[in-house]
Scaffold this motif. Structure first.
Motif, PDB file in Angstrom:
ATOM      1  N   ALA A 163     -77.148   6.889 -25.410  1.00  0.00           N
ATOM      2  CA  ALA A 163     -78.158   5.869 -25.142  1.00  0.00           C
ATOM      3  C   ALA A 163     -77.560   4.508 -24.817  1.00  0.00           C
ATOM      4  CB  ALA A 163     -79.108   5.747 -26.334  1.00  0.00           C
ATOM      5  N   TYR A 205     -77.790  -1.725 -30.176  1.00  0.00           N
ATOM      6  CA  TYR A 205     -78.510  -0.451 -30.303  1.00  0.00           C
ATOM      7  C   TYR A 205     -77.611   0.721 -30.706  1.00  0.00           C
ATOM      8  CZ  TYR A 205     -81.927  -3.141 -27.615  1.00  0.00           C
ATOM      9  OH  TYR A 205     -82.791  -4.116 -27.175  1.00  0.00           O
ATOM     10  N   GLY A 206     -76.299   0.474 -30.815  1.00  0.00           N
ATOM     11  CA  GLY A 206     -75.377   1.583 -31.040  1.00  0.00           C
ATOM     12  C   GLY A 206     -74.755   1.660 -32.424  1.00  0.00           C
ATOM     13  N   LEU A 230     -74.833   2.594 -36.312  1.00  0.00           N
ATOM     14  CA  LEU A 230     -75.550   3.500 -37.203  1.00  0.00           C
ATOM     15  C   LEU A 230     -75.114   3.288 -38.650  1.00  0.00           C
ATOM     16  CD1 LEU A 230     -75.304   6.800 -35.123  1.00  0.00           C
ATOM     17  CD2 LEU A 230     -77.358   5.404 -35.461  1.00  0.00           C
ATOM     18  N   TYR A 254     -84.331  -0.826 -22.647  1.00  0.00           N
ATOM     19  CA  TYR A 254     -84.231  -1.200 -24.054  1.00  0.00           C
ATOM     20  C   TYR A 254     -85.332  -2.192 -24.415  1.00  0.00           C
ATOM     21  CZ  TYR A 254     -79.463   0.600 -23.394  1.00  0.00           C
ATOM     22  OH  TYR A 254     -78.381   1.382 -23.089  1.00  0.00           O
ATOM     23  N   CYS A 274     -85.849   3.022 -33.380  1.00  0.00           N
ATOM     24  CA  CYS A 274     -85.224   2.759 -34.674  1.00  0.00           C
ATOM     25  C   CYS A 274     -86.049   1.695 -35.388  1.00  0.00           C
ATOM     26  CB  CYS A 274     -83.781   2.276 -34.491  1.00  0.00           C
ATOM     27  SG  CYS A 274     -82.971   1.813 -36.037  1.00  0.00           S
ATOM     28  N   LYS A 306     -86.035  -0.868 -30.741  1.00  0.00           N
ATOM     29  CA  LYS A 306     -85.605  -1.237 -32.086  1.00  0.00           C
ATOM     30  C   LYS A 306     -86.585  -2.248 -32.657  1.00  0.00           C
ATOM     31  CE  LYS A 306     -81.485  -2.199 -34.799  1.00  0.00           C
ATOM     32  NZ  LYS A 306     -80.025  -2.426 -34.763  1.00  0.00           N
ATOM     33  N   LYS A 337     -84.422   4.176 -23.051  1.00  0.00           N
ATOM     34  CA  LYS A 337     -83.278   4.366 -23.944  1.00  0.00           C
ATOM     35  C   LYS A 337     -83.701   4.231 -25.403  1.00  0.00           C
ATOM     36  CE  LYS A 337     -80.047   4.857 -20.734  1.00  0.00           C
ATOM     37  NZ  LYS A 337     -79.222   6.065 -20.565  1.00  0.00           N
ATOM     38  N   VAL A 338     -83.847   2.989 -25.883  1.00  0.00           N
ATOM     39  CA  VAL A 338     -84.080   2.758 -27.307  1.00  0.00           C
ATOM     40  C   VAL A 338     -85.050   1.601 -27.510  1.00  0.00           C
ATOM     41  CG1 VAL A 338     -83.006   2.321 -29.557  1.00  0.00           C
ATOM     42  CG2 VAL A 338     -81.672   3.430 -27.757  1.00  0.00           C
ATOM     43  N   ARG A 350     -86.190   6.943 -27.710  1.00  0.00           N
ATOM     44  CA  ARG A 350     -85.814   6.802 -29.117  1.00  0.00           C
ATOM     45  C   ARG A 350     -86.428   5.529 -29.685  1.00  0.00           C
ATOM     46  NH1 ARG A 350     -81.278   9.958 -30.398  1.00  0.00           N
ATOM     47  NH2 ARG A 350     -80.347  10.989 -28.586  1.00  0.00           N
ATOM     48  N   THR A 358     -76.924   8.659 -29.848  1.00  0.00           N
ATOM     49  CA  THR A 358     -76.881   7.200 -29.810  1.00  0.00           C
ATOM     50  C   THR A 358     -75.835   6.722 -28.817  1.00  0.00           C
ATOM     51  OG1 THR A 358     -77.568   7.131 -32.123  1.00  0.00           O
ATOM     52  CG2 THR A 358     -76.593   5.124 -31.215  1.00  0.00           C
ATOM     53  N   LEU A 383     -76.944  12.928 -33.998  1.00  0.00           N
ATOM     54  CA  LEU A 383     -77.497  11.586 -33.879  1.00  0.00           C
ATOM     55  C   LEU A 383     -76.458  10.622 -33.300  1.00  0.00           C
ATOM     56  CD1 LEU A 383     -79.662   9.404 -34.448  1.00  0.00           C
ATOM     57  CD2 LEU A 383     -78.710   9.225 -36.759  1.00  0.00           C
TER      58      LEU A 383
END
Length: 565
Positions: free
Chosen positions: A97, A39-40, A42, A362, A400, A383, A380-381, A398, A94, A90
Motif C-alpha cells: 500500500a 501509513y506504513g 505497524l 490516501y 486503520c 487512517k 490505498k489507505v 484499507r 501494508t 498484514l
C-alpha cells in the motif's frame, strides 16, 4: 503565503557536487516520501527492533531470507520473524500500500512475494519515532477536558480533539514541514546503515568494497523522492545518461552516501530558512501558510459561520496533498476537480459535514469531533486518529483506526479494518451511501465493491511503539478494544444531496447490504408505509391537515439537523 517549492534556486545550488558524483548544475531537491512514515508503520512489537541492534538484526534477517531468492512471501517472513501468518500478511499488504509504484509480483493487496530490498527498507523504518507535539502553553487548562477511562489516557489522549478546540491553533502540533524535516533528519542519521543493508560486497568484503547497482539505488525511491518527480538515477550523475543497451556499472556505496547526505543537508537548510522566515512573518495564522482567500479557492464551503479553512493543495512540501482543516459548524464539499495530488487530510474539524467525492490514494482524518465525513473512493489507505463522536463513511482498500472514541464507521473495505491504540465504544456498519460517480471512482482506484470485510476487524495492541507519547517506559502492551457491529435497527442510509453531483451512472449503493440490515430496512419501510396509509385514511378537515403537515415538517427538520450535525 504559500511555501515556495522546495527546489528553489537557493536549495538547488546548495546541493553542489559530491566527489565525482554530483554535477554543479542546479538539481531537483530531495524530499522524504511521506507515505511510508504516515501509513506504513505497524505497532507489531516483533517488527520493531532496538535501534542499537537494528542493522545487525536486519542483516541477519537478510542472510536468512536471501537463499530463498530475491522475493519473500508471507510464509517465509512469518517463519523468519517468528510472527503469526496473519501479521506477516498484514506487513506485506501494508508494504504494497505504500510502495511508490505497484509491484506486479507482490500485487496491490500484498498477496504475492515482495522484493527483499523493499522489505528491508520497510522493516528498517519501523524503528521511526513520530515527532512529539509541542507543549501547550496552558496545559493545566486542557488536562481535564478528555474523559479518563483508561490507564493509558495520560499518554494516548494527549492529542484529543477537545484539546484542539481549547488551543484554537494547530501551532502546538507538528506542522507538515516540521514532520518532513523530522523524517529527513531520521534518514540522514540512518542512511549509512540503510545503504549497508542494500549494498553488495565485492573483492572480498570490507567497507570499501560495498557497491550499489542502479536497480538497487532506485529502490531508495521507497523513502526518498525528487521534488520534480525525476527518477533518482537520472539526478545522480554516477548513473545518469547510462547507455540503455548496457547496464550501468555499480558504484561505491560511499559515493551514494555522500550524494544523498549533501542533498538532505541542502533540503534541511532550506527548510530551516523557510521556518525562520515564517516566525518573522505576519501571515502565519494558519500552519500551512495560506490566507483565507487562498484557502477557499476551488472549494465549496456552506456555513452560517465558516470558521474553518479548506485548501486544495500547496506547492513545495504539500504539492501531493489537499487539506480540509479547522472547520466548525460548516459543510465542505470537495470533488475531483477541486483536488490536486493523490491524498486528502481532514484535520481538526468539529460539528461539521465533510464530503470528499473523489478518487484518491490516501486519506487521513485527525483530531475531529461531532463530524460526519464521507470518503468516496480511497485506493490505498484511510487512517483515522484521535477522533471523538465522528461518523466515517468510507469506501477504501484499507482503513486503520487509532485512538478514537464513540465513533461509527460505515465501511466498504476490501481488507480487514485495522484497529490499534486506545479506542472506546467503536461501532462498525456496512457502507450506506452512494453518489452518481461512485462506481466510476471505485473502479479508477481499484476498490472492489463485491468484497466488503467491514465486520472483520484486525485488532493489534494499545501501545504504539512509533509514538513516544503512547509508549511510556514500563507500560506493557495489551490488545486494543475492538469494535462492535451497529444494531441493524439503528442502521440508516445516508443521502448525499443530488446537487453535489448531477451526472453519473451509479444509482444505488454498490456494496451489497447484509441480509440482517436489508431485513431491518424493509421493516422500517413497511412501517413507514403503514403510517402513511393511516394518515391518508384519517377523516380530518383541511385545516387539521395543514397543521399536521406543518408539525411533521418541523419535526423532520429537527431530526435532519441532529443527523447531520
Amino acid at each position: 503565503m504559500a511555501d515556495d517549492p522546495l527546489d528553489s534556486s537557493s536549495s538547488a545550488s546548495a546541493a553542489a557536487a559530491a566527489a565525482g558524483g554530483v554535477s554543479s548544475a542546479p538539481a531537483p531537491a530531495l524530499r522524504p516520501r511521506r507515505e511510508p512514515f504516515e501509513y506504513g508503520l505497524l505497532p507489531i512489537p516483533k517488527l520493531v527492533f532496538p535501534e542499537g541492534t537494528l542493522t545487525q538484526t536486519l542483516s541477519q534477517l537478510k542472510e536468512r531470507l536471501a537463499p530463498g531468492g530475491p522475493r519473500v512471501g508471507a510464509a517465509a517472513l512469518a517463519e523468519a520473524l517468528q510472527i503469526p501468518a496473519e501479521q506477516a500478511a498484514l506487513a506485506l499488504g501494508t508494504l504494497a500500500a505504500v510502495l511508490p509504484a505497484e509491484d506486479p509480483e507482490l500485487g496491490e493487496d500484498g498477496a504475492g512475494n515482495a522484493d527483499l530490498r523493499d522489505l528491508l527498507l520497510f522493516l528498517y523504518i519501523q524503528s521511526y519515532k513520530r515527532l512529539v507535539p509541542r507543549a501547550h502553553k496552558d496545559s493545566p487548562a486542557v488536562a481535564d477536558v478528555w474523559p479518563s477511562t483508561s490507564a493509558f489516557d495520560g499518554y494516548l489522549s494527549a492529542l484529543s480533539p477537545i484539546q484542539f478546540v481549547r488551543s484554537n491553533s494547530r501551532r502546538f502540533m507538528p506542522s507538515q514541514a516540521d514532520e518532513e524535516a523530522h523524517q529527513l533528519s531520521y534518514l540522514q542519521k540512518h542512511m549509512a546503515n540503510i545503504l549497508t543493508l542494500l549494498a553488495d560486497s565485492v573483492d572480498g568484503g570490507g567497507d570499501d568494497s560495498m557497491v550499489l547497482t542502479m536497480e538497487t539505488f532506485e529502490h531508495l525511491g521507497f523513502l526518498l523522492q525528487l521534488s520534480e518527480g525525476t527518477p533518482l538515477s537520472e539526478a545522480a550523475t554516477f548513473f545518469a545518461n547510462s547507455d540503455p543497451d548496457m547496464p550501468a556499472a555499480p558504484v561505491p556505496a560511499a559515493l551514494v552516501h555522500d550524494w544523498i547526505l549533501q542533498h538532505i543537508a541542502s533540503a534541511l537548510e532550506f527548510m530551516t530558512e523557510k521556518s525562520a522566515a515564517k516566525e518573522n512573518s505576519q501571515h502565519n495564522v494558519f500552519d500551512p501558510d495560506v490566507t483565507m482567500s487562498d484557502a477557499v479557492t476551488n472549494t465549496r464551503i456552506h456555513s452560517s459561520s465558516p470558521t474553518g479553512t479548506s485548501a486544495p493543495n500547496y506547492p513545495g512540501y504539500y504539492r501531493n496533498a489537499s487539506f480540509v482543516e479547522g472547520c466548525s459548524k460548516t459543510s465542505v464539499v470537495k470533488q475531483a476537480s477541486d483536488l490536486k495530488g493523490h491524498s486528502i487530510k481532514v484535520l481538526n474539524c468539529h460539528d461539521s459535514v465533510i464530503y470528499i467525492l473523489a478518487p484518491l490514494k490516501y486519506a487521513t482524518v485527525y483530531g475531529c469531533s461531532d463530524t460526519t465525513i464521507i470518503l468516496g473512493a480511497i485506493g490505498k489507505v484511510v487512517k483515522v486518529e484521535h477522533c471523538e463522536r465522528v461518523q466515517i463513511i468510507a469506501a477504501s482498500k484499507r482503513i486503520c483506526i487509532a485512538n478514537c472514541r464513540e465513533c461509527i464507521f460505515y465501511l466498504g473495505v476490501n481488507h480487514q479494518p485495522l484497529i490499534v491504540g486506545d479506542n472506546h465504544k467503536l461501532q462498525v456498519a456496512p457502507f450506506n451511501t452512494y453518489y452518481p460517480r461512485l462506481g466510476e471512482h471505485l473502479a479508477q482506484v481499484g476498490v472492489d465493491p463485491n468484497v466488503n470485510k467491514w465486520d472483520q476487524p484486525f485488532v493489534l495492541g494499545v501501545v504504539d511503539p512509533h509514538d513516544s507519547l503512547s509508549h511510556p517506559a514500563g507500560v506493557s502492551d495489551v490488545q486494543a478494544e475492538s469494535a462492535t457491529c451497529l444494531d441493524p435497527d439503528l442502521f440508516t442510509n445516508f443521502l448525499i444531496p443530488s446537487w453535489f453531483e448531477v451526472e453519473g451512472p451509479t444509482k444505488y449503493n454498490p456494496f451489497t447490504l447484509p441480509e440482517v440490515y436489508w431485513a431491518s430496512q424493509r421493516k422500517k419501510r413497511a412501517s413507514l408505509e403503514d403510517i402513511q396509509k393511516n394518515i391518508r385514511e384519517l377523516e380530518i378537515d383541511d385545516n387539521r391537515k395543514k397543521e399536521l403537515a406543518c408539525a411533521l415538517h418541523a419535526q423532520f427538520k429537527d431530526w435532519l439537523y441532529e443527523v447531520v450535525r
